[in-house]
Design a protein around this motif. Structure first.
Motif, PDB file in Angstrom:
ATOM      1  N   VAL A   1      -6.758  -4.714  -0.222  1.00 49.69           N
ATOM      2  CA  VAL A   1      -6.645  -4.471   1.219  1.00 49.69           C
ATOM      3  C   VAL A   1      -7.871  -3.678   1.659  1.00 49.69           C
ATOM      4  O   VAL A   1      -8.247  -2.694   1.011  1.00 49.69           O
ATOM      5  N   LYS A   2      -8.478  -4.113   2.737  1.00 51.16           N
ATOM      6  CA  LYS A   2      -9.650  -3.418   3.272  1.00 51.16           C
ATOM      7  C   LYS A   2      -9.369  -3.010   4.709  1.00 51.16           C
ATOM      8  O   LYS A   2      -8.860  -3.809   5.501  1.00 51.16           O
ATOM      9  N   ILE A   3      -9.685  -1.766   5.042  1.00 54.23           N
ATOM     10  CA  ILE A   3      -9.455  -1.242   6.388  1.00 54.23           C
ATOM     11  C   ILE A   3     -10.798  -0.915   7.027  1.00 54.23           C
ATOM     12  O   ILE A   3     -11.597  -0.167   6.460  1.00 54.23           O
ATOM     13  N   GLU A   4     -11.045  -1.474   8.203  1.00 62.38           N
ATOM     14  CA  GLU A   4     -12.276  -1.202   8.944  1.00 62.38           C
ATOM     15  C   GLU A   4     -11.913  -0.796  10.367  1.00 62.38           C
ATOM     16  O   GLU A   4     -11.309  -1.568  11.102  1.00 62.38           O
ATOM     17  N   GLU A   5     -12.292   0.401  10.731  1.00 65.16           N
ATOM     18  CA  GLU A   5     -12.036   0.884  12.085  1.00 65.16           C
ATOM     19  C   GLU A   5     -13.216   0.539  12.981  1.00 65.16           C
ATOM     20  O   GLU A   5     -14.371   0.579  12.553  1.00 65.16           O
ATOM     21  N   TYR A   6     -12.941   0.181  14.226  1.00 64.80           N
ATOM     22  CA  TYR A   6     -14.023  -0.126  15.158  1.00 64.80           C
ATOM     23  C   TYR A   6     -13.745   0.533  16.501  1.00 64.80           C
ATOM     24  O   TYR A   6     -12.625   0.970  16.784  1.00 64.80           O
ATOM     25  N   ILE A   7     -14.762   0.593  17.310  1.00 70.59           N
ATOM     26  CA  ILE A   7     -14.643   1.170  18.649  1.00 70.59           C
ATOM     27  C   ILE A   7     -14.660   0.037  19.657  1.00 70.59           C
ATOM     28  O   ILE A   7     -15.605  -0.759  19.701  1.00 70.59           O
ATOM     29  N   ALA A   8     -13.609  -0.076  20.437  1.00 67.57           N
ATOM     30  CA  ALA A   8     -13.522  -1.129  21.448  1.00 67.57           C
ATOM     31  C   ALA A   8     -14.325  -0.726  22.676  1.00 67.57           C
ATOM     32  O   ALA A   8     -14.169   0.375  23.203  1.00 67.57           O
ATOM     33  N   VAL A   9     -15.211  -1.617  23.119  1.00 64.98           N
ATOM     34  CA  VAL A   9     -16.038  -1.374  24.303  1.00 64.98           C
ATOM     35  C   VAL A   9     -15.581  -2.316  25.405  1.00 64.98           C
ATOM     36  O   VAL A   9     -15.529  -3.532  25.207  1.00 64.98           O
TER      37      VAL A   9
ATOM     38  N   LYS B   1      -5.296  12.130  12.556  1.00 63.33           N
ATOM     39  CA  LYS B   1      -5.891  11.987  11.235  1.00 63.33           C
ATOM     40  C   LYS B   1      -4.825  11.514  10.255  1.00 63.33           C
ATOM     41  O   LYS B   1      -3.860  12.232   9.984  1.00 63.33           O
ATOM     42  N   LEU B   2      -5.002  10.299   9.733  1.00 63.62           N
ATOM     43  CA  LEU B   2      -4.012   9.731   8.826  1.00 63.62           C
ATOM     44  C   LEU B   2      -4.708   9.064   7.650  1.00 63.62           C
ATOM     45  O   LEU B   2      -5.817   8.538   7.791  1.00 63.62           O
ATOM     46  N   ASP B   3      -4.043   9.063   6.495  1.00 63.67           N
ATOM     47  CA  ASP B   3      -4.601   8.353   5.349  1.00 63.67           C
ATOM     48  C   ASP B   3      -4.304   6.862   5.493  1.00 63.67           C
ATOM     49  O   ASP B   3      -3.703   6.415   6.476  1.00 63.67           O
ATOM     50  N   CYS B   4      -4.730   6.074   4.494  1.00 55.12           N
ATOM     51  CA  CYS B   4      -4.593   4.623   4.610  1.00 55.12           C
ATOM     52  C   CYS B   4      -3.131   4.189   4.684  1.00 55.12           C
ATOM     53  O   CYS B   4      -2.787   3.258   5.417  1.00 55.12           O
ATOM     54  N   LYS B   5      -2.253   4.857   3.947  1.00 50.85           N
ATOM     55  CA  LYS B   5      -0.835   4.499   3.974  1.00 50.85           C
ATOM     56  C   LYS B   5      -0.251   4.697   5.366  1.00 50.85           C
ATOM     57  O   LYS B   5       0.397   3.801   5.924  1.00 50.85           O
ATOM     58  N   ALA B   6      -0.479   5.861   5.932  1.00 46.77           N
ATOM     59  CA  ALA B   6       0.084   6.167   7.251  1.00 46.77           C
ATOM     60  C   ALA B   6      -0.579   5.336   8.342  1.00 46.77           C
ATOM     61  O   ALA B   6       0.066   4.949   9.322  1.00 46.77           O
TER      62      ALA B   6
ATOM     63  N   VAL C   1       0.831  -1.207   0.000  1.00 41.85           N
ATOM     64  CA  VAL C   1       0.000   0.000   0.000  1.00 41.85           C
ATOM     65  C   VAL C   1       0.867   1.259   0.000  1.00 41.85           C
ATOM     66  O   VAL C   1       0.471   2.292  -0.557  1.00 41.85           O
ATOM     67  N   GLN C   2       2.047   1.195   0.594  1.00 35.88           N
ATOM     68  CA  GLN C   2       2.935   2.361   0.551  1.00 35.88           C
ATOM     69  C   GLN C   2       3.287   2.705  -0.894  1.00 35.88           C
ATOM     70  O   GLN C   2       3.403   3.884  -1.257  1.00 35.88           O
ATOM     71  N   ALA C   3       3.442   1.666  -1.711  1.00 33.10           N
ATOM     72  CA  ALA C   3       3.793   1.888  -3.121  1.00 33.10           C
ATOM     73  C   ALA C   3       2.567   2.102  -3.996  1.00 33.10           C
ATOM     74  O   ALA C   3       2.640   2.792  -5.020  1.00 33.10           O
ATOM     75  N   LYS C   4       1.431   1.516  -3.577  1.00 37.47           N
ATOM     76  CA  LYS C   4       0.235   1.581  -4.417  1.00 37.47           C
ATOM     77  C   LYS C   4      -1.002   1.730  -3.526  1.00 37.47           C
ATOM     78  O   LYS C   4      -1.695   0.762  -3.233  1.00 37.47           O
ATOM     79  N   PRO C   5      -1.310   2.954  -3.099  1.00 33.69           N
ATOM     80  CA  PRO C   5      -2.456   3.179  -2.207  1.00 33.69           C
ATOM     81  C   PRO C   5      -3.785   2.728  -2.804  1.00 33.69           C
ATOM     82  O   PRO C   5      -4.734   2.460  -2.063  1.00 33.69           O
ATOM     83  N   ALA C   6      -3.853   2.616  -4.127  1.00 31.64           N
ATOM     84  CA  ALA C   6      -5.108   2.219  -4.774  1.00 31.64           C
ATOM     85  C   ALA C   6      -5.532   0.800  -4.395  1.00 31.64           C
ATOM     86  O   ALA C   6      -6.677   0.405  -4.649  1.00 31.64           O
ATOM     87  N   LEU C   7      -4.632   0.024  -3.782  1.00 26.40           N
ATOM     88  CA  LEU C   7      -5.009  -1.312  -3.315  1.00 26.40           C
ATOM     89  C   LEU C   7      -6.085  -1.235  -2.240  1.00 26.40           C
ATOM     90  O   LEU C   7      -6.829  -2.192  -2.021  1.00 26.40           O
ATOM     91  N   VAL C   8      -6.151  -0.101  -1.543  1.00 25.34           N
ATOM     92  CA  VAL C   8      -7.190   0.121  -0.536  1.00 25.34           C
ATOM     93  C   VAL C   8      -8.302   0.928  -1.185  1.00 25.34           C
ATOM     94  O   VAL C   8      -8.075   2.050  -1.646  1.00 25.34           O
ATOM     95  N   GLN C   9      -9.487   0.366  -1.239  1.00 25.98           N
ATOM     96  CA  GLN C   9     -10.625   1.055  -1.846  1.00 25.98           C
ATOM     97  C   GLN C   9     -11.767   1.184  -0.840  1.00 25.98           C
ATOM     98  O   GLN C   9     -12.337   0.178  -0.416  1.00 25.98           O
TER      99      GLN C   9
END
Length: 272
Positions: A263-271, A204-209, A185-193
């Protein structure tokens, strides 16, 4: 005189029990199978207690009644060098008298009793895994489960690098897939859609960071496989407070960044 005699007998009994348990550690399989049912049961119970770490006090938390007590075993080695394991045994409790009127029921004052157990296994890398571990068993004898790198671990709490996985091989393959996904993803951010903005550690960070900051074994919580097409591997990695799903071309020798397909990124809130 009587008190002194009692203390001597007590100390002697403790010494004899300790010696008996220590001697039992050296019993081979034939000797264990030759034991009577009663002796075998007693020995197995002693064995179980011997590997459990102290549990501490009954937890309070947000639940008014005691619902469980957690026990964690001493760490041991796995078939993979640098990968350790431990088991969690949960003793479940329930109310002896079920509440009839929840408004007047004395949750803290009513007796509870144990009724069942649950068990789960966690792993921890004490050395970052490499692709050379994937065929380790074919080229080397199995490492000792008693090896010092694992037996020396003393962390009793969740986190700190302990994570859930179906088995040692999946643990290695999933983390390797995550590592090459970070590089890809560092080389090709488009892998994350889509490559959105996330907030790991409040930044606040993008998918690469975001992936770069999550590339830390101490943040690993769980790994598992996911459905994939023929010729593909799919892994879900719970790291930090994110689920990262990586799909790559299957490779017996481990994936490379060129093998990563999505690559798929999903953020969640830990309870808690």
């Amino acid at each position: 005189m009587g008190c002194r005699f009692f203390v001597v007998r007590l100390l002697l009994g403790v010494a004899l029990t300790s010696s008996a348990v220590h001697a039992a550690d050296k019993l081979n399989s034939n000797e264990r199978r030759a034991l009577s049912a009663r002796a075998a049961d007693r020995l197995a119970r002693q064995d179980l207690l011997s590997i459990l770490r102290p549990s501490g006090r009954f937890p309070k938390g947000m639940v008014r009644q005691v619902r469980s007590m957690w026990f964690i075993t001493k760490s041991n080695g796995t078939s993979v060098p640098g990968l350790c394991a431990r088991d969690t045994l949960i003793l479940n409790y329930g109310p002896v008298n079920a509440p009839v009127d929840t408004d007047t029921y004395n949750y803290e004052g009513e007796p509870v009793a144990p009724f069942g157990v649950e068990a789960s296994r966690q792993y921890r890398f004490v050395k970052p895994p490499t692709a050379s571990l994937l065929d380790w068993e074919d080229r080397h004898p199995l490492p000792s489960i008693w090896r010092g790198e694992c037996r020396a671990l003393t962390d009793n709490e969740d986190g700190g690098g302990w994570f859930f996985a179906p088995d040692p091989e999946t643990a290695v393959r999933a983390w390797l897939a995550f590592r090459v996904a970070v590089a890809a993803v560092q080389a090709k951010p488009a892998l994350v859609q889509p490559c959105e903005t996330y907030r790991p550690a409040g930044k606040k960070l993008d998918c690469k960071a975001t992936l770069a900051i999550l590339d830390d074994l101490d943040k690993l919580n769980e790994v598992e496989t996911c459905p994939a097409l023929a010729g593909q591997d799919c892994f879900k990695i719970d790291v930090g407070s994110f689920w990262i799903t990586v799909t790559n071309r299957a490779s017996a020798d481990g994936p490379t960044p060129a093998d990563v397909e999505a690559v798929k990124i999903e953020e969640y809130i830990a309870v808690t």
